[in-house]
Design a protein around this motif. Structure first.
Motif, mmCIF file in Angstrom:
data_model
loop_
_atom_site.group_PDB
_atom_site.id
_atom_site.type_symbol
_atom_site.label_atom_id
_atom_site.label_comp_id
_atom_site.label_asym_id
_atom_site.label_seq_id
_atom_site.Cartn_x
_atom_site.Cartn_y
_atom_site.Cartn_z
ATOM 1 N N LEU A 13 0.821 -1.217 0.000
ATOM 2 C CA LEU A 13 0.000 0.000 0.000
ATOM 3 C C LEU A 13 0.852 1.263 0.000
ATOM 4 O O LEU A 13 0.486 2.263 -0.636
ATOM 5 C CB LEU A 13 -0.943 -0.008 1.197
ATOM 6 C CG LEU A 13 -2.026 -1.098 1.178
ATOM 7 C CD1 LEU A 13 -2.909 -0.985 2.414
ATOM 8 C CD2 LEU A 13 -2.874 -1.002 -0.083
ATOM 9 N N GLU A 14 1.992 1.217 0.676
ATOM 10 C CA GLU A 14 2.868 2.389 0.717
ATOM 11 C C GLU A 14 3.441 2.701 -0.655
ATOM 12 O O GLU A 14 3.455 3.856 -1.100
ATOM 13 C CB GLU A 14 3.998 2.156 1.725
ATOM 14 C CG GLU A 14 4.921 3.357 1.880
ATOM 15 C CD GLU A 14 6.031 3.108 2.885
ATOM 16 O OE1 GLU A 14 6.839 4.035 3.100
ATOM 17 O OE2 GLU A 14 6.092 1.996 3.451
ATOM 18 N N LEU A 16 2.197 1.724 -3.527
ATOM 19 C CA LEU A 16 1.088 2.079 -4.406
ATOM 20 C C LEU A 16 0.743 3.553 -4.258
ATOM 21 O O LEU A 16 0.557 4.273 -5.252
ATOM 22 C CB LEU A 16 -0.122 1.208 -4.075
ATOM 23 C CG LEU A 16 -1.207 1.040 -5.146
ATOM 24 C CD1 LEU A 16 -0.634 0.460 -6.433
ATOM 25 C CD2 LEU A 16 -2.325 0.145 -4.610
ATOM 26 N N ALA A 17 0.664 4.016 -3.003
ATOM 27 C CA ALA A 17 0.369 5.435 -2.751
ATOM 28 C C ALA A 17 1.460 6.324 -3.332
ATOM 29 O O ALA A 17 1.177 7.380 -3.914
ATOM 30 C CB ALA A 17 0.214 5.676 -1.259
ATOM 31 N N TYR A 20 1.260 6.726 -7.180
ATOM 32 C CA TYR A 20 0.154 7.555 -7.662
ATOM 33 C C TYR A 20 0.059 8.891 -6.925
ATOM 34 O O TYR A 20 -0.986 9.542 -6.943
ATOM 35 C CB TYR A 20 -1.153 6.756 -7.613
ATOM 36 C CG TYR A 20 -1.163 5.698 -8.697
ATOM 37 C CD1 TYR A 20 -1.479 6.030 -10.003
ATOM 38 C CD2 TYR A 20 -0.772 4.388 -8.423
ATOM 39 C CE1 TYR A 20 -1.435 5.084 -11.018
ATOM 40 C CE2 TYR A 20 -0.722 3.426 -9.439
ATOM 41 C CZ TYR A 20 -1.060 3.789 -10.733
ATOM 42 O OH TYR A 20 -1.007 2.851 -11.743
ATOM 43 N N SER A 21 1.173 9.314 -6.317
ATOM 44 C CA SER A 21 1.301 10.655 -5.737
ATOM 45 C C SER A 21 2.295 11.418 -6.606
ATOM 46 O O SER A 21 3.512 11.367 -6.388
ATOM 47 C CB SER A 21 1.790 10.582 -4.294
ATOM 48 O OG SER A 21 0.860 9.910 -3.480
ATOM 49 N N LEU A 197 -5.879 2.506 -8.173
ATOM 50 C CA LEU A 197 -6.229 3.594 -7.256
ATOM 51 C C LEU A 197 -7.159 3.157 -6.123
ATOM 52 O O LEU A 197 -7.334 3.899 -5.154
ATOM 53 C CB LEU A 197 -6.907 4.731 -8.027
ATOM 54 C CG LEU A 197 -6.105 5.390 -9.144
ATOM 55 C CD1 LEU A 197 -6.962 6.424 -9.867
ATOM 56 C CD2 LEU A 197 -4.836 6.035 -8.593
ATOM 57 N N ASN A 199 -7.169 1.228 -3.554
ATOM 58 C CA ASN A 199 -6.709 1.215 -2.160
ATOM 59 C C ASN A 199 -5.761 2.354 -1.831
ATOM 60 O O ASN A 199 -4.954 2.259 -0.900
ATOM 61 C CB ASN A 199 -6.030 -0.132 -1.856
ATOM 62 C CG ASN A 199 -7.013 -1.282 -1.875
ATOM 63 O OD1 ASN A 199 -8.111 -1.178 -1.338
ATOM 64 N ND2 ASN A 199 -6.635 -2.371 -2.532
ATOM 65 N N THR A 200 -5.894 3.462 -2.569
ATOM 66 C CA THR A 200 -5.103 4.654 -2.277
ATOM 67 C C THR A 200 -6.017 5.779 -1.791
ATOM 68 O O THR A 200 -7.240 5.714 -1.918
ATOM 69 C CB THR A 200 -4.339 5.151 -3.521
ATOM 70 O OG1 THR A 200 -5.275 5.717 -4.451
ATOM 71 C CG2 THR A 200 -3.567 4.011 -4.196
ATOM 72 N N TYR A 201 -5.387 6.829 -1.276
ATOM 73 C CA TYR A 201 -6.126 8.000 -0.790
ATOM 74 C C TYR A 201 -6.953 8.645 -1.898
ATOM 75 O O TYR A 201 -7.983 9.290 -1.625
ATOM 76 C CB TYR A 201 -5.146 9.033 -0.230
ATOM 77 C CG TYR A 201 -4.301 9.697 -1.304
ATOM 78 C CD1 TYR A 201 -4.681 10.925 -1.850
ATOM 79 C CD2 TYR A 201 -3.147 9.083 -1.799
ATOM 80 C CE1 TYR A 201 -3.930 11.518 -2.849
ATOM 81 C CE2 TYR A 201 -2.399 9.669 -2.789
ATOM 82 C CZ TYR A 201 -2.787 10.889 -3.313
ATOM 83 O OH TYR A 201 -2.052 11.478 -4.312
#
Length: 299
Positions: A13-14, A16-17, A20-21, A197, A199-201
């Motif tokens: 998850l880290e 992945l975030a 896409y940041s 996306l 499971n991202t913010y």
């Protein structure tokens, strides 16, 4: 680079975030990038609205945000080309007040710019945004036909590139407009598979499921793009300092369309990040602006 379609499933998850940041991949300070981006787009858009012939806030639908700004139409002539601009902002930021900045580089070459506003999240759903852009494109195609414009092109950045790519999957004849008038697309640093996306913010206000994301991912419905847009000129561009995932997604869509013999090209913009790649379109001597002019037939 590994362009396999589901490489993202191997990320935690880290990671992945991070992928896409977009601000984290810029050579500038991440905390300043977005603030600077908003300032640049807003100031340039305000200048365009005060110095260029324009028609602002044309209502397209019931939503207050679903409006259209037009630049250069009053002074246009038969045979002029037109371009639609669809702003980015991860489907939850920006609006028409940030979407006029490219007007000088279009109108100075005797083109016409239509900027479409849409209802961003959390008020608007992804499906609603797609429908609103579609309604805007229908308006532009009908308007362009009535004025004998030479063609209409669509350009989008980031989330706007996703929405623009979705327009290539539509049967415009079934929508009651001339499909041949939509000549091409310029997709800038876009996302074409939305599933990473989930499971991202980014997805917090969008509330997509993997199933709903798949249905509105251009990469996953590329057969429709190939069916309806094979003869359209499509430019897929990304920045040298975009994230690995943004680059992979652009490359993968390009490869998919190229293998199907679509009229597609790929361009890497050197010395640019996810934000400067679009900010600089306001400059007529910028590489990507020149490509847009070439595709539109603007001398």
């Amino acid at each position: 680079m590994d362009t396999s379609a589901e490489k993202w499933r191997n990320f935690n998850l880290e990671e992945l975030a991070k992928q896409y940041s977009s601000s984290k991949w810029s050579k500038r300070q991440p905390d300043e990038v977005i603030k600077d981006h908003l300032k640049i787009l807003k100031e340039a858009s305000e200048l365009a609205r005060t110095t260029i012939d324009c028609e602002l806030g044309i209502k397209l639908g019931e939503s207050e945000s679903h409006r259209l700004d037009i630049f250069g139409r009053k002074n246009s002539t038969e045979g002029s080309p037109a371009i639609i601009y669809v702003h980015g902002g991860y489907w939850q930021l920006l609006g028409l007040e940030y979407s006029s900045f490219i007007a000088p580089s279009i109108t100075n070459k005797h083109g016409v710019l239509y900027s479409i506003g849409y209802t961003i999240a959390p008020k608007g759903t992804m499906e609603q945004m797609i429908d609103e852009i579609k309604a805007g494109v229908i308006y532009v195609l009908k308007d362009a036909a009535s004025r004998n414009f030479s063609g209409v092109y669509i350009c989008g950045h980031s989330a706007g590139a996703h929405l623009s790519a979705m327009m290539l999957s539509i049967d415009w004849h079934a929508e009651g407009v001339n499909p041949d008038l939509l000549k091409g697309a310029i997709l800038v640093s876009g996302i074409y598979d939305l599933r990473p996306l989930i499971n991202t913010y980014v997805n917090d206000p969008l509330k997509m499921t993997e199933e709903s994301a798949a249905k509105i991912s251009p990469q996953l419905i590329s057969s429709q793009i190939i069916k309806y847009s094979k003869r359209r000129s499509i430019l897929i561009a990304f920045a040298k300092y975009d994230s690995e995932e943004f680059i992979r997604q652009s490359q993968l869509l390009y490869d998919t369309l190229r293998l199907a013999s679509c009229d597609v090209s790929l361009k890497v913009i050197s010395d640019a990040d996810h934000f400067t790649i679009v900010e600089r379109i306001m400059k007529t001597d910028y590489d990507l602006t020149k490509e847009i002019h070439r595709i539109m037939g603007l001398s």
